[in-house]
Write a protein that holds these residues in place. Structure first.
Motif, mmCIF file in Angstrom:
data_model
loop_
_atom_site.group_PDB
_atom_site.id
_atom_site.type_symbol
_atom_site.label_atom_id
_atom_site.label_comp_id
_atom_site.label_asym_id
_atom_site.label_seq_id
_atom_site.Cartn_x
_atom_site.Cartn_y
_atom_site.Cartn_z
ATOM 1 N N ALA A 325 -39.178 29.772 -13.784
ATOM 2 C CA ALA A 325 -38.115 30.506 -13.096
ATOM 3 C C ALA A 325 -38.676 31.371 -11.982
ATOM 4 N N GLY A 326 -39.896 31.919 -12.186
ATOM 5 C CA GLY A 326 -40.508 32.780 -11.181
ATOM 6 C C GLY A 326 -40.804 32.077 -9.871
ATOM 7 N N CYS A 327 -40.861 30.757 -9.909
ATOM 8 C CA CYS A 327 -41.100 29.996 -8.680
ATOM 9 C C CYS A 327 -39.847 29.904 -7.812
ATOM 10 N N PHE A 328 -38.669 30.139 -8.412
ATOM 11 C CA PHE A 328 -37.425 29.861 -7.691
ATOM 12 C C PHE A 328 -36.476 31.054 -7.575
ATOM 13 N N LEU A 329 -36.661 32.091 -8.404
ATOM 14 C CA LEU A 329 -35.763 33.242 -8.378
ATOM 15 C C LEU A 329 -36.583 34.515 -8.255
ATOM 16 N N ASN A 330 -35.970 35.578 -7.714
ATOM 17 C CA ASN A 330 -36.672 36.852 -7.682
ATOM 18 C C ASN A 330 -36.637 37.496 -9.067
ATOM 19 N N ALA A 331 -37.482 38.501 -9.254
ATOM 20 C CA ALA A 331 -37.691 39.068 -10.585
ATOM 21 C C ALA A 331 -36.414 39.660 -11.164
ATOM 22 N N THR A 332 -35.659 40.391 -10.345
ATOM 23 C CA THR A 332 -34.441 41.021 -10.850
ATOM 24 C C THR A 332 -33.440 39.980 -11.321
ATOM 25 N N ALA A 333 -33.292 38.913 -10.548
ATOM 26 C CA ALA A 333 -32.349 37.857 -10.928
ATOM 27 C C ALA A 333 -32.761 37.197 -12.247
ATOM 28 N N ILE A 334 -34.054 36.987 -12.429
ATOM 29 C CA ILE A 334 -34.526 36.361 -13.673
ATOM 30 C C ILE A 334 -34.214 37.258 -14.871
ATOM 31 N N LEU A 335 -34.504 38.542 -14.735
ATOM 32 C CA LEU A 335 -34.188 39.477 -15.823
ATOM 33 C C LEU A 335 -32.706 39.452 -16.143
ATOM 34 N N ILE A 336 -31.881 39.492 -15.107
ATOM 35 C CA ILE A 336 -30.440 39.586 -15.290
ATOM 36 C C ILE A 336 -29.887 38.354 -15.996
ATOM 37 N N VAL A 337 -30.382 37.187 -15.632
ATOM 38 C CA VAL A 337 -29.837 35.947 -16.177
ATOM 39 C C VAL A 337 -30.391 35.642 -17.567
ATOM 40 N N LEU A 338 -31.680 35.852 -17.780
ATOM 41 C CA LEU A 338 -32.325 35.353 -18.993
ATOM 42 C C LEU A 338 -32.434 36.365 -20.132
ATOM 43 N N VAL A 339 -32.638 37.640 -19.813
ATOM 44 C CA VAL A 339 -32.856 38.617 -20.888
ATOM 45 C C VAL A 339 -31.675 38.706 -21.854
ATOM 46 N N PRO A 340 -30.404 38.715 -21.372
ATOM 47 C CA PRO A 340 -29.300 38.749 -22.341
ATOM 48 C C PRO A 340 -29.302 37.568 -23.311
ATOM 49 N N LEU A 341 -29.812 36.426 -22.854
ATOM 50 C CA LEU A 341 -29.900 35.260 -23.725
ATOM 51 C C LEU A 341 -31.003 35.409 -24.770
#
Length: 426
Positions: A325-341
């Motif tokens: 995911a880090g190759c395609f999204l910025n860090a904030t977006a990754i946290l926002i999308v994946l951490v709740p899951l």
């Protein structure tokens, strides 16, 4: 509803709609089509999620970092580190890594770290006949490593998401950050010996004293900010306000490189960054709510548990997911999308939330360096004017070192937890 939600997000992002609007539009459309989620909940969720005292630290750390970057703090830290290690083979590489660690203790932004330190060190390395691509790679990797060093903006966001102490997350990042920095230094040293990089004359005691005296106000800032947090004098949010005031004073009145005419620009830039992040966090709360309504975390947890009931396998899968995911999204977006899951599974496996957060932050730091969305990589390339294709080869060994250190942090929880345990008695 959930398939529609993810399909819409992918479609919106594919058409270059910003991630914040992609999340918001996809969530609103999915809720409307499903019909069981009142649309009035969307603005309510956005407001309630942003009505958080810890989140006040975000705009304040952004503003503090801007004051410090403009105010000449980075240059003083580089000068001090340089006089200490310039006589060692590859010493300027050490200067980049150590200066970035120190500067990151007051800036909170990896991109700001790379810009502030790289703008001073890359021209210096070029003058000493370092390979420009190699110099660029060191700056980029150092910026990614600095994500672990507190105070970290993504650490604030994770603490907010996981409902855990931001101070504990900050404390947990110290030792992993130093370990990753040490790994980068070791590789730099052996590569410098192999390539016979030039050295400089050992600094005299007078030169060391002058450099230390000039950088003393900058060195005091992390002592005040982090010392205040860990001793309980003020919270992470209050520390961010102190950082703004301190950075403003030393930049404007002591170093005198921050000008009154710079302040409107800095305020506007900081407000724009804060608005972007705030919008992203608000829409992300709606997205997370819809995932919960659709029981996605529970279904995903059952799927992973069917693969393996081992927490070590789970952590490995999370690392792989975040590295991709880090190759395609910025860090904030990754946290926002994946951490709740992932948080429900983290709790099911009994993994400490601070340890898990440090692992994720280390992962996101690597994402700052990996193309095509590596923020620190592009900042470093912009400073050196080196094409990305030339930087990839010297960058790969640094990435391998960072991944190796990530595995150590992942599977040795003590590294992340020893300092929080001492300070907070977790």
């Amino acid at each position: 509803m959930i398939p529609i939600l993810f399909i819409l997000i992918i479609l919106f992002m594919a058409t270059n709609i910003p991630i914040s609007f992609s999340l918001g539009l996809a969530s609103a459309i999915s809720a409307y089509l499903k019909g069981n989620v009142p649309l009035i909940l969307i603005p309510q969720k956005i407001f309630s999620s942003l009505d958080s005292f810890p989140l006040l630290a975000l705009p304040l750390f952004v503003l503090a970092g801007s004051f410090l970057e403009t105010g000449g703090v980075g240059m003083r830290l580089v000068n001090l580190t340089n006089v200490l290690v310039r006589h060692i083979r590859g010493g300027l590489g050490f200067v980049v890594i150590v200066s970035t660690i120190i500067f990151s203790e007051v800036s909170g932004s990896s991109a700001a770290d790379a810009a502030a330190i790289g703008s001073v060190t890359i021209p210096a390395m070029k003058r000493l006949r370092y390979n420009p691509a190699f110099a660029t790679a060191i700056v980029a990797a150092s910026g990614g490593m600095a994500a672990l060093i507190p105070p970290s903006i993504i650490g604030v966001i994770y603490g907010w998401q996981a409902n855990t102490s931001v101070g504990a997350v900050f404390a947990g990042g110290f030792l992993p950050g130093f370990i990753m920095g040490a790994g980068l230094c070791v590789y730099t040293y052996f590569y410098a010996r192999k390539m016979s990089f030039p050295t400089e004359k050992r600094a005299s005691l007078k030169e060391i004293w002058v450099a230390f005296k000039e950088s003393a106000p900058a060195l005091m800032m992390p002592v005040i900010i982090l010392g205040g947090i860990f001793t309980g004098i003020f919270t992470a949010t209050e520390a961010a306000a102190v950082a703004v005031v301190y950075g403003f004073i030393i930049g404007l009145f002591y170093y005198r490189e921050l000008r009154w005419r710079d302040i409107p620009r800095i305020l506007v830039e900081s407000a724009v960054i804060t608005g972007y992040v705030g919008l992203l966090l608000g829409f992300a709360s709606v997205f997370g709510y819809l995932l919960t309504v659709g029981q996605v975390p529970v279904k995903l947890a059952n799927l992973i548990m069917s693969i393996s009931t081992s927490q070590w396998v789970f952590l490995l899968l999370v690392n792989i997911l975040f590295l991709i995911a880090g190759c395609f999204l910025n860090a904030t977006a990754i946290l926002i999308v994946l951490v709740p899951l992932l948080l429900p599974m983290v709790e099911r496996f009994g993994i400490d939330l601070v340890h898990f957060g440090i692992m994720l932050i280390a992962n996101l730091g690597i994402g700052y360096v990996t193309p095509p969305v590596g923020t620190c990589l592009y900042v470093a390339c912009g400073i050196s004017k080196e094409p990305l294709s030339a930087v990839i080869k010297p960058l790969v060994p640094y990435l391998l070192v960072m991944v190796l250190m990530l595995m150590v942090v992942t599977y040795v929880p003590w590294i992340s937890l020893v300092i929080p345990n001492l300070i907070y008695g977790k």
